[in-house]
Design an enzyme around this catalytic site. Structure first.
Site, PDB file in Angstrom:
ATOM      1  N   HIS A   1     -14.730  46.540 -21.128  1.00  0.00           N
ATOM      2  CA  HIS A   1     -14.380  45.399 -22.122  1.00  0.00           C
ATOM      3  C   HIS A   1     -13.310  46.383 -23.047  1.00  0.00           C
ATOM      4  O   HIS A   1     -12.384  45.404 -23.601  1.00  0.00           O
ATOM      5  CB  HIS A   1     -15.515  45.334 -22.981  1.00  0.00           C
ATOM      6  CG  HIS A   1     -16.624  44.561 -22.150  1.00  0.00           C
ATOM      7  ND1 HIS A   1     -17.729  44.845 -22.227  1.00  0.00           N
ATOM      8  CD2 HIS A   1     -16.525  43.260 -21.504  1.00  0.00           C
ATOM      9  CE1 HIS A   1     -18.717  43.972 -21.639  1.00  0.00           C
ATOM     10  NE2 HIS A   1     -17.865  43.079 -20.951  1.00  0.00           N
TER      11      HIS A   1
ATOM     12  N   SER B   1     -21.979  45.260 -17.899  1.00  0.00           N
ATOM     13  CA  SER B   1     -23.054  45.323 -19.031  1.00  0.00           C
ATOM     14  C   SER B   1     -24.365  45.380 -18.023  1.00  0.00           C
ATOM     15  O   SER B   1     -25.265  46.132 -18.222  1.00  0.00           O
ATOM     16  CB  SER B   1     -23.248  44.398 -19.976  1.00  0.00           C
ATOM     17  OG  SER B   1     -21.990  44.155 -20.630  1.00  0.00           O
TER      18      SER B   1
ATOM     19  N   ARG C   1     -12.384  41.810 -12.607  1.00  0.00           N
ATOM     20  CA  ARG C   1     -12.272  42.858 -12.135  1.00  0.00           C
ATOM     21  C   ARG C   1     -12.129  42.957 -10.602  1.00  0.00           C
ATOM     22  O   ARG C   1     -11.318  43.845 -10.108  1.00  0.00           O
ATOM     23  CB  ARG C   1     -13.961  43.596 -12.379  1.00  0.00           C
ATOM     24  CG  ARG C   1     -14.126  43.996 -13.865  1.00  0.00           C
ATOM     25  CD  ARG C   1     -15.664  43.992 -13.871  1.00  0.00           C
ATOM     26  NE  ARG C   1     -16.049  42.672 -13.582  1.00  0.00           N
ATOM     27  CZ  ARG C   1     -17.643  42.440 -13.852  1.00  0.00           C
ATOM     28  NH1 ARG C   1     -18.574  43.447 -14.442  1.00  0.00           N
ATOM     29  NH2 ARG C   1     -18.161  41.281 -13.575  1.00  0.00           N
TER      30      ARG C   1
ATOM     31  N   LYS D   1     -30.326  33.941 -21.283  1.00  0.00           N
ATOM     32  CA  LYS D   1     -30.955  35.104 -20.911  1.00  0.00           C
ATOM     33  C   LYS D   1     -31.183  36.070 -22.168  1.00  0.00           C
ATOM     34  O   LYS D   1     -30.555  36.090 -23.161  1.00  0.00           O
ATOM     35  CB  LYS D   1     -30.192  35.827 -20.054  1.00  0.00           C
ATOM     36  CG  LYS D   1     -28.527  35.682 -20.553  1.00  0.00           C
ATOM     37  CD  LYS D   1     -27.621  36.337 -19.265  1.00  0.00           C
ATOM     38  CE  LYS D   1     -26.168  36.179 -20.061  1.00  0.00           C
ATOM     39  NZ  LYS D   1     -25.162  36.475 -18.783  1.00  0.00           N
TER      40      LYS D   1
HETATM   41  O1  PNS Z   1     -19.779  37.913 -20.852  1.00  0.00           O
HETATM   42  P1  PNS Z   1     -20.162  36.673 -20.140  1.00  0.00           P
HETATM   43  O2  PNS Z   1     -21.280  36.724 -20.315  1.00  0.00           O
HETATM   44  O3  PNS Z   1     -19.335  36.448 -18.719  1.00  0.00           O
HETATM   45  O4  PNS Z   1     -19.307  35.701 -21.143  1.00  0.00           O
HETATM   46  C1  PNS Z   1     -19.369  34.292 -20.758  1.00  0.00           C
HETATM   47  C2  PNS Z   1     -18.892  33.477 -22.046  1.00  0.00           C
HETATM   48  C3  PNS Z   1     -19.371  33.463 -23.260  1.00  0.00           C
HETATM   49  C4  PNS Z   1     -17.384  33.407 -22.072  1.00  0.00           C
HETATM   50  C5  PNS Z   1     -19.340  31.945 -21.551  1.00  0.00           C
HETATM   51  O5  PNS Z   1     -20.643  31.841 -21.278  1.00  0.00           O
HETATM   52  C6  PNS Z   1     -19.092  30.830 -22.534  1.00  0.00           C
HETATM   53  O6  PNS Z   1     -17.777  30.605 -22.982  1.00  0.00           O
HETATM   54  N1  PNS Z   1     -20.085  30.143 -22.903  1.00  0.00           N
HETATM   55  C7  PNS Z   1     -19.909  29.181 -24.228  1.00  0.00           C
HETATM   56  C8  PNS Z   1     -20.545  27.991 -23.831  1.00  0.00           C
HETATM   57  C9  PNS Z   1     -19.292  27.108 -23.153  1.00  0.00           C
HETATM   58  O7  PNS Z   1     -18.196  27.108 -24.007  1.00  0.00           O
HETATM   59  N2  PNS Z   1     -19.443  26.280 -22.021  1.00  0.00           N
HETATM   60  C10 PNS Z   1     -18.564  25.469 -21.679  1.00  0.00           C
HETATM   61  C11 PNS Z   1     -17.320  26.068 -20.732  1.00  0.00           C
HETATM   62  S1  PNS Z   1     -17.486  27.125 -19.394  1.00  0.00           S
END
Ligand code: PNS
Length: 178
Positions: free
Chosen positions: A33, A144, A106, A57
């Site tokens: 990150h 993570s 990645r 989660k």
């Molecule tokens: O680090 P992560 O868990 O891969 O991040 C995921 C994240 C936070 C980018 C994603 O879950 C997110 O954008 N959540 C917000 C909810 C949202 O906007 N959902 C609809 C579009 S996909």
């Protein structure tokens, strides 16, 4: 090195005005990150690293702990801000005046899910673009999730996360010997 052309200068000036969001769970932040923060912060005027609040989660670290760790490790980057959000990412981006979302890729296995999210976000707010950045190859296997698993089983995670995070992980997963 050659002087930048007028077009290059105009493009750079434009890029300097860009506000971008780098969203994620960051539970906890890894060196992968951090590598992405370094790359993304060079491309825009302001980078907002945004931590998702309402996770289904159950996270290992609270939102306060995650943002605190991010603040500590991102402090060398003067144009990086740490924020947090719940609800739709694109709504948070719009509220913060950002029209660019960065996500890290990645390996090709990340791509399918990232593509779905990017297209959904585009459907929700077409004016906001998503750009994928390739993580540094040294971190292509770091997540993570794996870092937490290794730390909880007593493995060494130094070099995979910033030292301050390694220390916190050690304390969090410490279990009394049976
Ligand atoms: O680090 P992560 O868990 O891969 O991040 C995921 C994240 C936070 C980018 C994603 O879950 C997110 O954008 N959540 C917000 C909810 C949202 O906007 N959902 C609809 C579009 S996909």
């Amino acid at each position: 090195m050659a002087e930048p052309s007028t077009l290059e200068q105009a493009t750079l000036k434009q890029a300097g005005k860009l506000v971008a969001i780098y969203p994620g769970s960051f539970d906890p932040i890894t060196n992968g990150h951090l590598d992405l923060i370094a790359r993304a912060s060079r491309l825009v005027g302001k980078l907002i690293v945004a931590v998702l609040r309402n996770q289904g989660k159950s996270p290992l670290f609270s939102i306060e702990e995650r943002t605190e760790m991010l603040r500590e490790v991102a402090c060398p980057y003067s144009n990086v801000e740490i924020g947090s959000f719940d609800g739709l990412l694109v709504d948070y981006a719009a509220q913060r005046g950002a029209n660019l979302i960065f996500r890290g890729i990645r390996a090709i296995s990340d791509y399918e899910h990232e593509l779905q999210m990017a297209l959904m976000n585009r459907r929700l707010r077409p004016e906001i673009e998503t750009a994928f950045l390739m993580s540094g190859e040294a971190y292509s296997f770091v997540s993570s999730h794996l870092v937490k698993e290794v730390a909880s089983l007593g493995g060494d995670v130094s070099g995979l996360v910033p030292p301050v995070v390694a220390e916190r992980l050690k304390r969090r997963v410490a279990r009394p010997a049976v």
